[in-house]
Design a protein around this motif. Structure first.
Motif, PDB file in Angstrom:
ATOM      1  N   GLY A 150      -0.019   7.951  10.343  1.00 52.73           N
ATOM      2  CA  GLY A 150       0.420   7.748  11.712  1.00 52.73           C
ATOM      3  C   GLY A 150      -0.177   6.475  12.280  1.00 52.73           C
ATOM      4  O   GLY A 150      -1.008   5.813  11.659  1.00 52.73           O
ATOM      5  N   HIS A 151       0.240   6.121  13.489  1.00 51.36           N
ATOM      6  CA  HIS A 151      -0.274   4.931  14.160  1.00 51.36           C
ATOM      7  C   HIS A 151      -1.739   5.141  14.532  1.00 51.36           C
ATOM      8  O   HIS A 151      -2.151   6.242  14.893  1.00 51.36           O
ATOM      9  N   MET A 152      -2.544   4.099  14.436  1.00 51.03           N
ATOM     10  CA  MET A 152      -3.963   4.203  14.766  1.00 51.03           C
ATOM     11  C   MET A 152      -4.147   4.391  16.273  1.00 51.03           C
ATOM     12  O   MET A 152      -3.490   3.726  17.086  1.00 51.03           O
ATOM     13  N   GLU A 153      -5.047   5.276  16.655  1.00 50.40           N
ATOM     14  CA  GLU A 153      -5.356   5.493  18.064  1.00 50.40           C
ATOM     15  C   GLU A 153      -6.253   4.352  18.554  1.00 50.40           C
ATOM     16  O   GLU A 153      -7.336   4.117  18.008  1.00 50.40           O
ATOM     17  N   ASN A 207     -12.041  -3.219   3.162  1.00 50.59           N
ATOM     18  CA  ASN A 207     -10.990  -4.018   2.538  1.00 50.59           C
ATOM     19  C   ASN A 207      -9.799  -3.133   2.183  1.00 50.59           C
ATOM     20  O   ASN A 207      -8.629  -3.501   2.382  1.00 50.59           O
ATOM     21  N   TYR A 208     -10.104  -1.946   1.670  1.00 48.00           N
ATOM     22  CA  TYR A 208      -9.056  -0.965   1.360  1.00 48.00           C
ATOM     23  C   TYR A 208      -8.373  -0.485   2.634  1.00 48.00           C
ATOM     24  O   TYR A 208      -7.148  -0.358   2.702  1.00 48.00           O
ATOM     25  N   ARG A 209      -9.177  -0.210   3.666  1.00 43.21           N
ATOM     26  CA  ARG A 209      -8.624   0.344   4.907  1.00 43.21           C
ATOM     27  C   ARG A 209      -7.695  -0.646   5.624  1.00 43.21           C
ATOM     28  O   ARG A 209      -6.714  -0.249   6.241  1.00 43.21           O
ATOM     29  N   LYS A 214      -2.123  -1.396   7.418  1.00 46.31           N
ATOM     30  CA  LYS A 214      -1.298  -2.550   7.757  1.00 46.31           C
ATOM     31  C   LYS A 214      -0.025  -2.106   8.482  1.00 46.31           C
ATOM     32  O   LYS A 214       0.701  -1.237   8.023  1.00 46.31           O
ATOM     33  N   GLY A 215       0.226  -2.701   9.634  1.00 43.18           N
ATOM     34  CA  GLY A 215       1.407  -2.354  10.416  1.00 43.18           C
ATOM     35  C   GLY A 215       1.278  -1.075  11.222  1.00 43.18           C
ATOM     36  O   GLY A 215       2.252  -0.621  11.833  1.00 43.18           O
ATOM     37  N   LYS A 216       0.074  -0.476  11.240  1.00 42.63           N
ATOM     38  CA  LYS A 216      -0.138   0.798  11.932  1.00 42.63           C
ATOM     39  C   LYS A 216      -0.947   0.646  13.215  1.00 42.63           C
ATOM     40  O   LYS A 216      -1.425   1.637  13.760  1.00 42.63           O
TER      41      LYS A 216
END
Length: 266
Positions: A150-153, A207-209, A214-216
């Motif tokens: 989901g989108h990041m808060e 780096n992974y996160r 990306k795009g969230k």
């Protein structure tokens, strides 16, 4: 209504206490277990006894790679003795989700507050078969169900302060579990003022996160200075032996310049 148990292998775990506070704020029962000691037959039996006695319907386990074998041990015991659904979250579950789903029924990718709330709501409504919850991967008879993040808060101030209610928190020792007390913190209070990091170092989990989200939405987010100071003021009143503040931010200095002026003036 589904009652949740959260298990962490770190006594100071902020993430577990934040998740507990958010579920409680939305009306759901939660108990927490902090298991920094090594598991043995005695404390495993005590854990199972408490889970059964408290009528737990869902168990969440938070782990980094160092905790993997302990997570396998405790999950196997819970599944065999109680048959409860178990969800794993944390750094290792994000990086190695398929590996984790060999043992857990579900894994949570990304931040867990909204996903866990949706899951507990679904289970409380009798919809355990709902496998369309964002951020959660499910192990089913048809194979893995891999839901999108989901989108990041961005508004971190919406989340309540960490849960330190002693009646619903247990700390493991060699003989079993004891209720949480101020003595377990050794005069130290842990806090997070931001989430995320402005950098993408190759050796770091961030780096992974960065790629994962990306795009969230905005990856680096900060709580307001007012909320941070309010939490620390509460901690000072709550813990009489407080001597040290442990800031868990990936990069505490990654804030707007005006924030530092506000910190200085408070």
């Amino acid at each position: 209504m589904t009652k949740t148990a959260l298990i962490s292998f770190l006594d100071y775990s902020i993430n577990t206490r934040l998740l507990s506070a958010y579920l409680k704020a939305n009306g759901y029962g939660v108990i927490c277990f902090f298991c920094s000691e090594e598991f043995n037959k005695t404390n495993l039996q005590e854990l199972i006894r408490i889970l059964k006695e408290k009528g737990i319907g869902l168990v969440g386990v938070s782990l980094v790679t160092d905790d993997y074998h302990a997570a396998v041990t405790v999950t196997k015991e819970i599944k065999e003795r109680l048959g409860l659904p178990v969800i794993w979250g944390g750094a290792h579950a994000n990086v190695k989700p398929e590996e984790c789903l060999r043992h857990a029924d579900m894994i949570c990718k990304g931040e867990g507050e909204e996903a866990m709330l949706d899951l507990v709501k679904s289970m409380s409504d009798g919809k355990l078969g709902n496998t369309a919850i964002q951020n959660i991967w499910f192990k089913t008879e048809r194979g893995m169900v891999k839901n999108e993040l989901g989108h990041m808060e961005e508004d971190l101030d919406k989340y309540p302060f960490p849960d330190f209610e002693p009646d619903s928190q247990y700390v493991m020792n060699q003989k079993g579990f004891e209720r949480l007390s101020e003595l377990h913190f050794h005069g130290e209070y842990s806090i997070m003022t931001t989430r995320g990091c402005p950098y993408r170092c190759e050796y770091c989990y961030n780096n992974y996160r960065w790629d994962q989200y990306k795009g969230k939405g905005k990856y680096l987010r900060a709580r307001s200075v007012k909320k941070v100071i309010e939490e620390l003021s509460i901690a000072k009143r709550m813990f009489k032996s407080l001597r040290k503040i442990n800031i868990w931010d990936d990069s505490f200095l990654a804030r707007k310049s005006e924030d530092y002026v506000e910190f200085k003036n408070l």
